[in-house]
Design an enzyme around this catalytic site. Structure first.
Site, short mmCIF file in Angstrom:
data_model
loop_
_atom_site.label_atom_id
_atom_site.label_comp_id
_atom_site.label_asym_id
_atom_site.label_seq_id
_atom_site.Cartn_x
_atom_site.Cartn_y
_atom_site.Cartn_z
N GLU A 126 9.26 -18.16 54.31
CA GLU A 126 8.08 -18.29 55.13
C GLU A 126 7.23 -20.27 54.50
OE1 GLU A 126 7.79 -18.59 57.55
OE2 GLU A 126 7.63 -16.01 58.16
N ASP A 127 7.46 -21.47 54.96
CA ASP A 127 6.33 -21.94 55.22
C ASP A 127 4.92 -21.63 55.15
OD1 ASP A 127 5.90 -20.86 57.75
OD2 ASP A 127 5.80 -23.14 58.53
N ASP A 130 0.09 -16.32 57.60
CA ASP A 130 -1.36 -16.44 57.33
C ASP A 130 -1.42 -14.33 58.31
OD1 ASP A 130 -3.41 -17.29 59.13
OD2 ASP A 130 -2.31 -18.77 59.95
N LYS A 158 -2.48 -17.47 53.06
CA LYS A 158 -4.23 -17.57 53.51
C LYS A 158 -4.57 -16.53 52.70
CE LYS A 158 -4.17 -20.89 57.93
NZ LYS A 158 -4.51 -20.81 59.16
N ASP A 187 3.89 -26.53 62.12
CA ASP A 187 4.38 -27.56 63.19
C ASP A 187 2.60 -27.94 63.47
OD1 ASP A 187 4.58 -25.33 64.60
OD2 ASP A 187 4.91 -26.43 66.20
N ARG A 193 6.13 -31.54 61.43
CA ARG A 193 7.12 -30.33 60.02
C ARG A 193 7.26 -32.10 59.04
NH1 ARG A 193 7.94 -25.43 62.41
NH2 ARG A 193 8.46 -25.54 64.47
C1 PRP Z 1 4.98 -19.85 62.08
C2 PRP Z 1 5.06 -19.39 60.83
C3 PRP Z 1 5.21 -18.69 60.13
C4 PRP Z 1 4.56 -17.25 60.85
C5 PRP Z 1 2.74 -17.24 59.94
O1 PRP Z 1 5.74 -19.21 61.97
O2 PRP Z 1 6.17 -21.16 60.18
O3 PRP Z 1 6.73 -18.07 60.03
O4 PRP Z 1 3.82 -18.46 61.88
O5 PRP Z 1 2.04 -16.79 61.25
P1 PRP Z 1 1.68 -15.09 60.49
O6 PRP Z 1 1.69 -14.74 59.22
O7 PRP Z 1 0.26 -15.20 61.18
O8 PRP Z 1 2.78 -14.61 61.74
P2 PRP Z 1 5.93 -20.18 64.33
O9 PRP Z 1 5.46 -18.43 64.76
O10 PRP Z 1 4.59 -21.06 64.37
O11 PRP Z 1 7.05 -20.24 63.93
P3 PRP Z 1 7.96 -21.90 63.44
O12 PRP Z 1 8.04 -21.46 62.43
O13 PRP Z 1 9.06 -22.23 63.99
O14 PRP Z 1 6.84 -23.11 63.59
#
Ligand code: PRP
Length: 208
Positions: A126-127, A130, A158, A187, A193
């Protein structure tokens, strides 16, 4: 001489803008909080840790990159893993480009379709973790495929933001607090990104 001093002043101003602050209209001012060099070094450390942890494992590790955000971190991490590895991808989305989660995670694409994960060792990348909703969703989705193990790696986690049902992230790049981040896969409305480092929203624009 005066002209020369004026030029120096102008150059440092540009340098300051490039190096220390990034302004996104309608959002606010961001500062770099994790540099590309720090990410590279951490990816090396995590790669070695993974090699150690899987040294008794005869099978390849299946890395599942969570698109789109984890693309950059997954590449950095996998290049530092010597253990035989396979790359798969999963696309889930919940933020739809905004600052806050929609609360609903949707599976949009899965390269594992038609392939068995039974008895395999999986690391999901994962990036960012949260609220943890995305990991919870991915965890129950993958568990139904009966892998031998599932671990999680994330560039950023986080602190104290995840619900009790969130699986633990074994390989944590960096811990950050509750702040909005962009760069290295993260992003804002699908942009930014490609920033090599990670930037935090320091001065949000007041919405009143
Ligand atoms: C973002 C990120 C994680 C997720 C984390 O994905 O890449 O996958 O949110 O957030 P959380 O712990 O609150 O669930 P996003 O839905 O923005 O898609 P993306 O990876 O294409 O940006």
């Amino acid at each position: 001489m005066k002209k020369c001093l004026q030029l120096i002043a102008l150059a440092s101003l540009v340098l300051m803008n490039n190096a220390f602050a990034l302004f996104i209209p309608g959002v606010g001012e961001f500062v770099e909080v994790i540099t590309a060099e720090q990410i590279s070094k951490r990816a090396e450390e995590l790669g070695s840790q993974i090699d150690q942890d899987y040294s008794d494992c005869q099978d390849p590790i299946i890395f599942i990159c969570t698109l789109n955000g984890a693309l950059f971190f997954t590449a950095d991490l996998m290049k530092n893993v010597k253990h035989s590895s396979i790359l798969e991808t999963i696309r889930v989305s919940s933020y739809h480009g905004g600052l806050e989660t929609s609360g609903t995670v949707k599976l949009k694409y899965d390269s594992l379709e038609g392939k068995s994960l039974e008895g395999k060792h999986v690391i999901v990348t994962e990036d960012i973790v949260d609220t943890g909703l995305t990991l919870q969703f991915i965890h129950s989705y993958l568990q139904s495929k009966n892998p031998a193990s599932i671990r999680y790696a994330s560039l950023v986690v986080k602190k104290d933001c995840q619900g009790a049902n969130t699986p633990e992230t074994t390989y944590v790049g960096f811990e950050r607090s509750k702040e909005f981040l962009i760069g290295c896969g993260l992003d804002y409305q699908e942009e930014y990104r490609n920033l090599p480092g990670v930037w935090a929203l320091e001065t949000p624009i007041a919405n009143d």
